[in-house]
Write a protein that holds these residues in place. Structure first.
Motif, PDB file in Angstrom:
ATOM      1  N   GLY A 195      48.761  25.747 -23.758  1.00  0.00           N
ATOM      2  CA  GLY A 195      49.933  25.192 -24.420  1.00  0.00           C
ATOM      3  C   GLY A 195      49.921  23.668 -24.404  1.00  0.00           C
ATOM      4  N   LEU A 196      50.815  23.079 -25.196  1.00  0.00           N
ATOM      5  CA  LEU A 196      50.877  21.621 -25.319  1.00  0.00           C
ATOM      6  C   LEU A 196      51.191  20.954 -23.994  1.00  0.00           C
ATOM      7  N   TRP A 197      52.214  21.437 -23.280  1.00  0.00           N
ATOM      8  CA  TRP A 197      52.589  20.789 -22.032  1.00  0.00           C
ATOM      9  C   TRP A 197      51.507  20.942 -20.969  1.00  0.00           C
ATOM     10  N   GLN A 198      50.838  22.065 -20.952  1.00  0.00           N
ATOM     11  CA  GLN A 198      49.731  22.249 -20.015  1.00  0.00           C
ATOM     12  C   GLN A 198      48.629  21.242 -20.310  1.00  0.00           C
ATOM     13  N   TYR A 199      48.398  20.982 -21.608  1.00  0.00           N
ATOM     14  CA  TYR A 199      47.377  19.995 -21.982  1.00  0.00           C
ATOM     15  C   TYR A 199      47.805  18.584 -21.602  1.00  0.00           C
ATOM     16  N   VAL A 200      49.086  18.242 -21.841  1.00  0.00           N
ATOM     17  CA  VAL A 200      49.583  16.898 -21.544  1.00  0.00           C
ATOM     18  C   VAL A 200      49.418  16.559 -20.061  1.00  0.00           C
ATOM     19  N   PHE A 201      49.545  17.553 -19.194  1.00  0.00           N
ATOM     20  CA  PHE A 201      49.410  17.319 -17.757  1.00  0.00           C
ATOM     21  C   PHE A 201      48.003  17.618 -17.242  1.00  0.00           C
ATOM     22  N   SER A 202      47.064  17.775 -18.166  1.00  0.00           N
ATOM     23  CA  SER A 202      45.688  18.076 -17.769  1.00  0.00           C
ATOM     24  C   SER A 202      44.866  16.811 -17.607  1.00  0.00           C
ATOM     25  N   SER A 203      43.734  16.940 -16.921  1.00  0.00           N
ATOM     26  CA  SER A 203      42.827  15.807 -16.739  1.00  0.00           C
ATOM     27  C   SER A 203      42.180  15.398 -18.051  1.00  0.00           C
ATOM     28  N   ASP A 204      42.027  16.320 -18.985  1.00  0.00           N
ATOM     29  CA  ASP A 204      41.420  15.986 -20.279  1.00  0.00           C
ATOM     30  C   ASP A 204      42.277  14.956 -21.022  1.00  0.00           C
ATOM     31  N   SER A 238      38.982   7.104 -13.596  1.00  0.00           N
ATOM     32  CA  SER A 238      37.911   7.659 -12.759  1.00  0.00           C
ATOM     33  C   SER A 238      38.341   8.966 -12.099  1.00  0.00           C
ATOM     34  N   VAL A 239      39.600   9.040 -11.660  1.00  0.00           N
ATOM     35  CA  VAL A 239      40.094  10.251 -11.003  1.00  0.00           C
ATOM     36  C   VAL A 239      40.228  11.394 -12.015  1.00  0.00           C
ATOM     37  N   ALA A 240      40.879  11.101 -13.152  1.00  0.00           N
ATOM     38  CA  ALA A 240      41.052  12.132 -14.174  1.00  0.00           C
ATOM     39  C   ALA A 240      39.710  12.511 -14.800  1.00  0.00           C
ATOM     40  N   GLY A 241      38.863  11.509 -15.000  1.00  0.00           N
ATOM     41  CA  GLY A 241      37.550  11.778 -15.585  1.00  0.00           C
ATOM     42  C   GLY A 241      36.703  12.670 -14.703  1.00  0.00           C
ATOM     43  N   ARG A 242      36.769  12.429 -13.395  1.00  0.00           N
ATOM     44  CA  ARG A 242      36.010  13.285 -12.463  1.00  0.00           C
ATOM     45  C   ARG A 242      36.494  14.721 -12.533  1.00  0.00           C
ATOM     46  N   SER A 243      37.814  14.898 -12.586  1.00  0.00           N
ATOM     47  CA  SER A 243      38.363  16.251 -12.666  1.00  0.00           C
ATOM     48  C   SER A 243      37.915  16.955 -13.940  1.00  0.00           C
ATOM     49  N   ALA A 244      38.003  16.243 -15.082  1.00  0.00           N
ATOM     50  CA  ALA A 244      37.572  16.837 -16.350  1.00  0.00           C
ATOM     51  C   ALA A 244      36.080  17.128 -16.341  1.00  0.00           C
ATOM     52  N   GLN A 269      48.474  11.974 -30.468  1.00  0.00           N
ATOM     53  CA  GLN A 269      47.253  12.227 -29.708  1.00  0.00           C
ATOM     54  C   GLN A 269      47.366  13.516 -28.905  1.00  0.00           C
ATOM     55  N   ALA A 270      48.558  13.760 -28.333  1.00  0.00           N
ATOM     56  CA  ALA A 270      48.755  14.970 -27.539  1.00  0.00           C
ATOM     57  C   ALA A 270      48.577  16.225 -28.399  1.00  0.00           C
ATOM     58  N   ALA A 316      44.665  13.024 -19.620  1.00  0.00           N
ATOM     59  CA  ALA A 316      44.821  11.834 -18.786  1.00  0.00           C
ATOM     60  C   ALA A 316      43.631  10.886 -18.914  1.00  0.00           C
ATOM     61  N   VAL A 317      42.420  11.416 -18.929  1.00  0.00           N
ATOM     62  CA  VAL A 317      41.249  10.549 -18.994  1.00  0.00           C
ATOM     63  C   VAL A 317      41.136   9.889 -20.363  1.00  0.00           C
ATOM     64  N   ASP A 318      41.503  10.604 -21.423  1.00  0.00           N
ATOM     65  CA  ASP A 318      41.445  10.008 -22.760  1.00  0.00           C
ATOM     66  C   ASP A 318      42.438   8.858 -22.898  1.00  0.00           C
ATOM     67  N   VAL A 319      43.622   9.025 -22.312  1.00  0.00           N
ATOM     68  CA  VAL A 319      44.633   7.969 -22.361  1.00  0.00           C
ATOM     69  C   VAL A 319      44.227   6.787 -21.490  1.00  0.00           C
ATOM     70  N   ALA A 320      43.824   7.067 -20.253  1.00  0.00           N
ATOM     71  CA  ALA A 320      43.523   6.002 -19.298  1.00  0.00           C
ATOM     72  C   ALA A 320      42.333   5.153 -19.717  1.00  0.00           C
ATOM     73  N   GLU A 321      41.337   5.759 -20.345  1.00  0.00           N
ATOM     74  CA  GLU A 321      40.151   4.986 -20.714  1.00  0.00           C
ATOM     75  C   GLU A 321      40.458   3.979 -21.815  1.00  0.00           C
ATOM     76  N   ASN A 322      41.459   4.262 -22.636  1.00  0.00           N
ATOM     77  CA  ASN A 322      41.879   3.289 -23.641  1.00  0.00           C
ATOM     78  C   ASN A 322      42.770   2.211 -23.039  1.00  0.00           C
TER      79      ASN A 322
END
Length: 224
Positions: free
Chosen positions: A46-55, A147-153, A25-26, A57-63
């Motif tokens: 980059g990959l690591w920048q994406y992994v620590f991004s709100s985009d 909700s936190v990550a989703g708001r940021s994204a 997924q990452a 985080a929200v995709d993972v958390a919502e599942n």
């Protein structure tokens, strides 16, 4: 080692599948985001920048939150509700929390019973509901993270479109938040309801999630 692998095969297998799919997924999510950024005239990340991004985080958390909600509701519902013929259901005469004798509590505890099963008082009450409570806590925690990550994204998109960012409460009440939540909830409810019904009439030989192949359709609470 062989015995450890055998005794923990389910947890280890699904743990590895989880890590593998999360890694996939990452990579896929990073590629998809970079494609969209290039279309919008932005720079790839980059990959690591994406992994620590709100985009990410929200995709993972919502599942995660929808999965834990499913388990919490199913655990709670199977205390009081039944589906005749399903191995996922108790029979009618066992509906409810059952007696201390049936649950091996207090003086009815076995020598190998967990200590809090025989302790009595608040410890036994807490332990008697510990699985459902843990699922509830994990659901609420992952829903809060969503909700936190989703708001940021969401606010990142707002700023890109030259619109004002929203507060946490505004985002929680927004269509974006509830669309993310409900599209996962409906799929979980459909899956667990389908499993309860299909297990009445269909079989998988040797699986604890199925009745024995030759068991009658109306046989409830039996695994094979």
């Amino acid at each position: 080692m062989k015995r450890f692998l055998r005794d923990n095969g389910l947890a280890l297998t699904f743990g590895l599948l989880f890590l593998g799919s999360l890694t996939g997924q990452a990579f896929a999510g990073n590629a998809d985001l970079n494609n969209r950024r290039l279309v919008d005239g932005g720079d790839p990340i980059g990959l690591w920048q994406y992994v620590f991004s709100s985009d990410f985080a929200v995709d993972v958390a919502e599942n995660w939150q929808s999965e834990y909600l499913q388990f919490f509701l199913f655990i709670l519902a199977t205390v009081w509700l039944m589906q005749r013929g399903s191995n996922e259901s108790k029979p009618a005469h066992r509906l409810g929390p059952e007696s201390d004798e049936q649950q091996y509590l207090g003086e009815h505890a076995k020598p190998s019973s967990p200590p809090w099963a025989r302790a009595g008082g608040w410890r036994t009450r807490l332990y008697s509901n510990s699985l459902g409570l843990l699922m509830l806590v994990l659901f609420l925690g992952s829903w809060l993270a969503q909700s936190v990550a989703g708001r940021s994204a969401y606010n990142n998109e707002q700023l890109i479109d030259f619109q004002d960012p929203v507060s946490w409460w505004e985002y929680v009440l927004s269509a974006d938040f509830w669309n993310r939540s409900l599209q996962n909830w409906q799929s979980e409810f459909l899956a667990i309801g389908s499993m309860a019904i299909f297990s009445v009439y269909l079989r998988q030989r040797g699986s604890s999630e199925s009745k024995p192949v030759g068991a009658p359709h109306d046989k409830t609470d039996e695994s094979g």
